[in-house]
Every structure is written in C-alpha cells, then in structure tokens.
Scaffold this motif. Structure first.
Motif, PDB file in Angstrom:
ATOM      1  N   ASP A 137       0.723  -1.049  -0.007  1.00  0.00           N
ATOM      2  CA  ASP A 137      -0.022  -0.065  -0.013  1.00  0.00           C
ATOM      3  C   ASP A 137       1.018   1.285   0.078  1.00  0.00           C
ATOM      4  N   PRO A 138       0.173   2.401  -0.340  1.00  0.00           N
ATOM      5  CA  PRO A 138       1.166   3.619  -0.571  1.00  0.00           C
ATOM      6  C   PRO A 138       1.583   4.116   0.828  1.00  0.00           C
ATOM      7  N   ILE A 139       2.404   3.327   1.622  1.00  0.00           N
ATOM      8  CA  ILE A 139       2.890   4.370   2.804  1.00  0.00           C
ATOM      9  C   ILE A 139       3.752   5.263   2.567  1.00  0.00           C
ATOM     10  N   SER A 140       3.586   6.201   3.637  1.00  0.00           N
ATOM     11  CA  SER A 140       4.498   7.635   3.638  1.00  0.00           C
ATOM     12  C   SER A 140       5.485   7.575   4.450  1.00  0.00           C
ATOM     13  N   LEU A 141       6.829   7.408   3.948  1.00  0.00           N
ATOM     14  CA  LEU A 141       8.135   7.297   5.159  1.00  0.00           C
ATOM     15  C   LEU A 141       8.955   8.706   4.942  1.00  0.00           C
ATOM     16  N   LEU A 142       9.129   9.100   5.991  1.00  0.00           N
ATOM     17  CA  LEU A 142      10.016  10.312   6.193  1.00  0.00           C
ATOM     18  C   LEU A 142      11.254   9.898   6.902  1.00  0.00           C
ATOM     19  N   ILE A 143      12.246  10.174   6.136  1.00  0.00           N
ATOM     20  CA  ILE A 143      13.596  10.120   6.481  1.00  0.00           C
ATOM     21  C   ILE A 143      14.325  11.410   7.087  1.00  0.00           C
ATOM     22  N   VAL A 144      14.836  11.364   8.112  1.00  0.00           N
ATOM     23  CA  VAL A 144      15.458  12.847   8.655  1.00  0.00           C
ATOM     24  C   VAL A 144      16.896  12.498   8.823  1.00  0.00           C
ATOM     25  N   ASP A 145      17.914  12.801   8.075  1.00  0.00           N
ATOM     26  CA  ASP A 145      19.149  12.349   8.149  1.00  0.00           C
ATOM     27  C   ASP A 145      19.981  13.414   7.536  1.00  0.00           C
ATOM     28  N   ASP A 146      21.158  13.904   8.065  1.00  0.00           N
ATOM     29  CA  ASP A 146      21.881  15.017   7.080  1.00  0.00           C
ATOM     30  C   ASP A 146      23.201  14.422   6.147  1.00  0.00           C
ATOM     31  N   LEU A 151      20.101   8.353   2.925  1.00  0.00           N
ATOM     32  CA  LEU A 151      18.768   8.475   2.349  1.00  0.00           C
ATOM     33  C   LEU A 151      18.780   7.581   1.095  1.00  0.00           C
ATOM     34  N   ASP A 152      19.726   7.622   0.098  1.00  0.00           N
ATOM     35  CA  ASP A 152      20.222   6.741  -0.928  1.00  0.00           C
ATOM     36  C   ASP A 152      20.005   5.449  -0.558  1.00  0.00           C
ATOM     37  N   GLN A 153      20.652   5.059   0.367  1.00  0.00           N
ATOM     38  CA  GLN A 153      20.842   3.613   0.997  1.00  0.00           C
ATOM     39  C   GLN A 153      19.554   3.086   1.138  1.00  0.00           C
ATOM     40  N   ILE A 154      18.616   3.723   1.902  1.00  0.00           N
ATOM     41  CA  ILE A 154      17.541   3.313   2.283  1.00  0.00           C
ATOM     42  C   ILE A 154      16.615   3.257   1.215  1.00  0.00           C
ATOM     43  N   ARG A 155      16.557   4.236   0.018  1.00  0.00           N
ATOM     44  CA  ARG A 155      15.620   4.185  -0.983  1.00  0.00           C
ATOM     45  C   ARG A 155      15.829   3.009  -1.778  1.00  0.00           C
ATOM     46  N   GLY A 156      17.181   2.491  -1.939  1.00  0.00           N
ATOM     47  CA  GLY A 156      17.609   1.553  -2.670  1.00  0.00           C
ATOM     48  C   GLY A 156      17.120   0.253  -1.944  1.00  0.00           C
ATOM     49  N   GLY A 157      17.271   0.209  -0.642  1.00  0.00           N
ATOM     50  CA  GLY A 157      17.177  -1.166   0.199  1.00  0.00           C
ATOM     51  C   GLY A 157      15.528  -1.193   0.158  1.00  0.00           C
ATOM     52  N   LEU A 158      14.405  -0.128  -0.023  1.00  0.00           N
ATOM     53  CA  LEU A 158      13.234  -0.443   0.050  1.00  0.00           C
ATOM     54  C   LEU A 158      12.459  -0.182  -1.491  1.00  0.00           C
ATOM     55  N   SER A 159      13.431  -0.461  -2.428  1.00  0.00           N
ATOM     56  CA  SER A 159      12.927   0.012  -3.847  1.00  0.00           C
ATOM     57  C   SER A 159      12.014  -1.147  -4.281  1.00  0.00           C
ATOM     58  N   ASP A 160      12.003  -2.332  -3.629  1.00  0.00           N
ATOM     59  CA  ASP A 160      10.994  -3.074  -3.945  1.00  0.00           C
ATOM     60  C   ASP A 160       9.489  -3.139  -3.500  1.00  0.00           C
ATOM     61  N   ILE A 161       9.382  -2.281  -2.828  1.00  0.00           N
ATOM     62  CA  ILE A 161       7.792  -1.700  -2.401  1.00  0.00           C
ATOM     63  C   ILE A 161       7.463  -0.256  -2.601  1.00  0.00           C
ATOM     64  N   PRO A 162       6.587  -0.132  -2.888  1.00  0.00           N
ATOM     65  CA  PRO A 162       6.110   1.209  -3.599  1.00  0.00           C
ATOM     66  C   PRO A 162       5.610   2.178  -2.474  1.00  0.00           C
ATOM     67  N   TRP A 163       6.839   2.450  -1.729  1.00  0.00           N
ATOM     68  CA  TRP A 163       6.472   3.479  -0.488  1.00  0.00           C
ATOM     69  C   TRP A 163       6.998   5.107  -0.967  1.00  0.00           C
ATOM     70  N   ASN A 164       6.285   5.740  -0.367  1.00  0.00           N
ATOM     71  CA  ASN A 164       6.425   7.389  -0.890  1.00  0.00           C
ATOM     72  C   ASN A 164       7.604   7.616   0.491  1.00  0.00           C
ATOM     73  N   ILE A 165       9.031   7.761  -0.182  1.00  0.00           N
ATOM     74  CA  ILE A 165       9.984   8.131   0.795  1.00  0.00           C
ATOM     75  C   ILE A 165      10.482   9.377   0.467  1.00  0.00           C
ATOM     76  N   GLN A 166      10.335  10.424   1.562  1.00  0.00           N
ATOM     77  CA  GLN A 166      11.053  11.562   1.505  1.00  0.00           C
ATOM     78  C   GLN A 166      12.237  11.548   2.652  1.00  0.00           C
ATOM     79  N   GLY A 167      12.864  12.578   2.051  1.00  0.00           N
ATOM     80  CA  GLY A 167      14.051  12.872   2.793  1.00  0.00           C
ATOM     81  C   GLY A 167      14.293  14.194   3.366  1.00  0.00           C
ATOM     82  N   ARG A 168      14.758  14.599   4.577  1.00  0.00           N
ATOM     83  CA  ARG A 168      14.853  16.105   4.997  1.00  0.00           C
ATOM     84  C   ARG A 168      16.205  15.940   5.807  1.00  0.00           C
TER      85      ARG A 168
END
Length: 381
Positions: A137-146, A151-168
């Motif tokens: 399902d379209p889960i919204s995940l916010l990652i807060v890391d400088d 951020l790129d690593q997490i996006r890559g690791g979760l690329s098999d699921i269609p989550w909306n990943i935002q980074g700040r």
C-alpha cells in the motif's frame, strides 16, 4: 478492543479532568478515589494503564503501586504517577518505584494524552474499522538524516515496495514537512547536530498531528549511549547502521501493523497455497508462523480443505523451514486438511537427512500437487 484506563485520585476534579482529556478517544475510563478502591477495580477490569495519584487517604499511591507490583496478575500494568511535588528527590523517589512515567500537578490535558500515548494506542472516537494496510500500500516514510548517502541507501533497500520516501536533512525542514503532510512512519538520525534528533522527537510528540506516528531512531551499532537515550525518550524503536533491510522492513511493518500474509498465502484452485520465498530469512519464518493458523482457519471457514506447501523456490532447508513445516503438518492434522509439498531437488534431498522430515511426501510441481490432492479427494469420495 478499546484500551481500559483506570484513574485513581481522591480529587473528583482531577478525575473529571482525566476523563475529559480522554473523552475524544475510543477508550473506557474507570475511576477510584483511593488505593483500596483502585486495587479492586484493577483486579476486576485489568486496565491497560493506571493514572495513579501519589497522595491519597486510606491507601496512597505508593502503597497501591507496591501491591500492584507484588501481584502476578497486575504487576505488568503500566502506571503513570501524579504528584504535586516537583523536587529532585521526589522525582527520583517516584522513578525508583517502577512507574512508567509521571506528571506533576497541575498538568495540561495534552501532557496527559502525550504521556499516555507512549504507553497505549489511543484512537480517536468515530473512526471506522479500516482494512489493515499491506506492505504494497502507499505508505509515506519520512527520513531525517543529514547524510545523503543514508537516504539513498534506504531508498535503494526499499525499492521493491512502492512506498513514498521523503528525505529531510534538518529538524526545521522535517517539522515543515510534517505540518503539511501526514507521514505514516518517521526515521530520525540520532546523530543530527546540536542534539537535533532528540529535539525533533520531542517536537513530533508534542504535535497533535504526529504524536502517534511511529518514530524510529537511526544510529550506528556502537552508539550505545544514543541508543539508551532514545529508549528512555520513548522512540518506537531503533534502526542500526549498517542497515539490515530485512530487519528494517520487519520493524516498520510491525509498528504500522501491516498485513504481510499476502506475501505467502493465497487461495486458488480450491486450495490454500503457502509459498515460501526464495530468500527464507528468520523474519520470513516468523511472519509465516504468525499468520499460519489464522490463514488456515480462514481457508477452512471458506470451505477449503487442501493445503499446498510450495517450497520450490528454496535452495536449501534449515531448522526454521523444518520447524515451520512440522507446524503446518500438525495444523493440517488438527483441521483434517489434505496437504502436499512442492520441493526443489535440494530441499527434497536435505529433508531426507532429517528424522523429522523423512516421511514428507514431495512432488515436483504445483500442478503435481494439485493433481495429487484432487485424486486423493476423488478416491476418498
């Protein structure tokens, strides 16, 4: 099931304030005016949380708490203590009693709700029962890391699921994002400059919009001090670096109560199919075990009496697989289900080496299993 909350206070005004604070939420409130009454209600109702005044007549909060902790049935009920004294010695004394948290009178309703939300799941009244969300399902995940690489690593690791990943990258950016969006879950680096991760967590918990959103702390495995601080602060959990994405998905899935059964169970062709993933990790074994009895019971309720254990994607058999297979066999026996196992050559050979699995009857393909089950059905008829 609604959470039960017991408020024990000799002040009717305080009990009214507590009741008013929880009124917008779907929960049951019980009251007692002293420790004796509180123990009686606690024994009868087994509340999920007790809001306990320290100073009361007949039996005060300290004595009631001691009796709660000495009761095998009641000792695990979390307690938030109310006290009129704010001195350091008093706070230390309360902390040593084993309470989950404390509030100093006078307190604001928002403070009570915020502290209680750390202990129990408060849901607004009027909400309808929603379908459990799935991992896809379209889960919204916010990652807060400088650190952009994280951020790129997490996006890559979760690329098999269609989550909306935002980074700040900064606390202020994260607060701005949350003021305009509703993330389902948040990961916060505990190493943000100027204690930013912990400051952000407090701000998220102080906001009505995000007070119930699961917030995980991100840190390296060796940062033990940060991990202790995060646990004491009330973070939902910890994700350590380097990130184990199987572990990450499991933790986020449990925090969001996501339905993972669809990954493994399917009803088709008049049978229930349990398909083991090619990467059969301990987390996958735990998820399947968690869903096994319910999914088989649902199938039986739907009139299905056949189960196919599809192990064709596995390249090896380990103790987790064997233990799970034996549980499935036992369940089939209990519910009178017919079953067949589809196994790869490697799994068939390895299972033949175990005493517990030497009698498992493997077939080569799903169609073979289906034919065998239908033949058994016809023969039985």
């Amino acid at each position: 099931m609604k959470p039960k909350i017991l408020t024990v206070d000799d002040s009717k005004t305080i009990r009214l304030i507590v009741g008013k604070a929880f009124k917008p939420f779907d929960c049951d409130i019980f009251e007692a005016s002293n420790g004796v009454e509180g123990l009686a209600v606690a024994s009868r109702e087994k509340p999920d949380l007790i809001i306990l005044d320290l100073t009361m007549p007949i039996m005060d909060g300290a004595e009631m708490l001691a009796k709660l902790k000495s009761s095998p049935e009641l000792k695990n009920i979390p307690v938030i203590m109310l006290t009129a004294e704010a001195g350091r010695e008093n706070v230390l004394r309360i902390a040593r009693m084993g309470v989950r948290d404390y509030l100093i009178k006078p307190f604001k309703e928002e403070q009570l709700i915020e502290r209680s939300s750390r202990v129990i799941d408060l849901k607004p009244k009027g909400g309808t029962a929603a379908r459990a969300k799935r991992f896809d399902d379209p889960i919204s995940l916010l990652i807060v890391d400088d650190k952009p690489a994280i951020l790129d690593q997490i996006r890559g690791g979760l690329s098999d699921i269609p989550w909306n990943i935002q980074g700040r990258s900064q606390t202020g950016e994260a607060i701005d994002f949350c003021s305009q969006n509703n993330p389902d879950v948040i990961l916060v680096s505990l190493s943000l400059p100027d204690n930013g991760g912990f400051t952000l967590f407090q701000m998220l918990r102080a906001s009505t919009k995000t007070k119930s959103v699961p917030v995980f702390g991100l840190c390296v495995k060796t940062a033990s001090d940060e991990q202790v601080r995060a646990q004491q602060a009330g973070f939902t959990g910890l994700i350590t670096k380097p990130i184990d994405f199987d572990d990450l998905k499991g933790k986020l899935g449990r925090a969001l109560n996501l339905d993972t059964s669809y990954r493994y169970f399917e009803q088709k062709d008049g049978v229930l199919v349990l398909k083991f993933p090619g990467t059969f990790t301990p987390n996958a074994a735990n998820e399947i075990t968690l869903h096994l009895r319910n999914k088989v019971s649902e199938a039986v309720d739907a009139g299905i009496d056949k189960l196919v254990l599809d192990m064709s994607a596995l390249k090896t058999a380990d103790v987790n697989l064997i233990r799970l297979g034996l549980s499935a066999m036992q369940l089939c026996h209990e519910l009178s289900l017919k079953q067949r196992i589809v196994g790869s050559e490697a799994v068939c050979n390895e299972c033949g080496n175990y005493e517990e699995t030497k009698d498992w009857a493997f077939v080569a393909t799903y169609q073979d299993a289906l034919n065998a089950l239908n033949n058994v059905s016809l023969a039985a008829a």
